[in-house]
Design an enzyme around this catalytic site. Sequence first.
Site: not given
Ligand code: PAF
Length: 280
Positions: A30, A33, A35, A37, A61, A149-150, A185
Amino acid sequence: MQTIRSITKMQKAAKQLAARGKTIALVPTMGNLHEGHLSLVKRAKKSADVVIVSIFVNPKQFGPKEDYKKYPRDEKNDMARIKKAGGDIVFIPKAIDIYPDNFQTYVTVEKLSKTLEGKSRPQHFRGVTTVVAKLFNITRPDIAVFGAKDFQQAIVLKQMTRDLGYPLKFVIAPTVREKDGLAMSSRNRYFTAEQRHQACCLYYALRTAQEMVKSGIKDVRALKGEMRAVIKATSPKAKIDYIAFTEFDSLKPVSRADKSTICSLAVRLYNVRLIDNMRL
Ligand code: PAF
């Protein structure tokens, strides 16, 4: 590095790459960004010829009271970072193209979406699975890389990949942490320096549980009690949403923890909701 904003162009590019025998890795993001990502981009680069990074702040979401509007966006900086990390294509679709008027088709992973995060964020995973399914359909990746992390998100998406039969390798890459243990994050930037220090309470609590399990204390009630005490001592204002000890893939709760258990937690701190997890 190429930037593509149109879905049709992205589909065409993916088809052409496949026709030329090139393997594609997708790193959905999303934006904004950090480190964490970039480590996903680097991981993707190891296993594919072409790395596509998507940037899309997915409205579906976010709950009605969540931070969709104020979610940090920094496209220029993101592009520079992706390029440096080895990304080949940045895909930045528009919301109106991903969700055209009269959009009404959603992908839902029934059980796994309802526990943990799903309890506090009822429509969240439906939004995540729907957009990632669309991104898979558009970019046709051979590999998709998501961050640990997620953790629940990764488990839910892995299940979706399996259930819908996407022919791709699903990679969950390790969480990247700051020097003091705070998981990276995009939301960390909402904190002042003092608040940011308190945000380490999640990491301290997880490490405490890990050490306790190593020393033979496995009763989940005892572990949770100690974790709560650590959080309170580090950040008296923190509000614990949940602390959960579960099996890894099924997310089923356990009453005794062992090395295969994953502990995850969500804590609200100065109006920012943080999540973290650790394999014990
Ligand atoms: O983890 C994220 O940044 C988002 O949930 C994702 C996987 C890009 C979906 O929108």
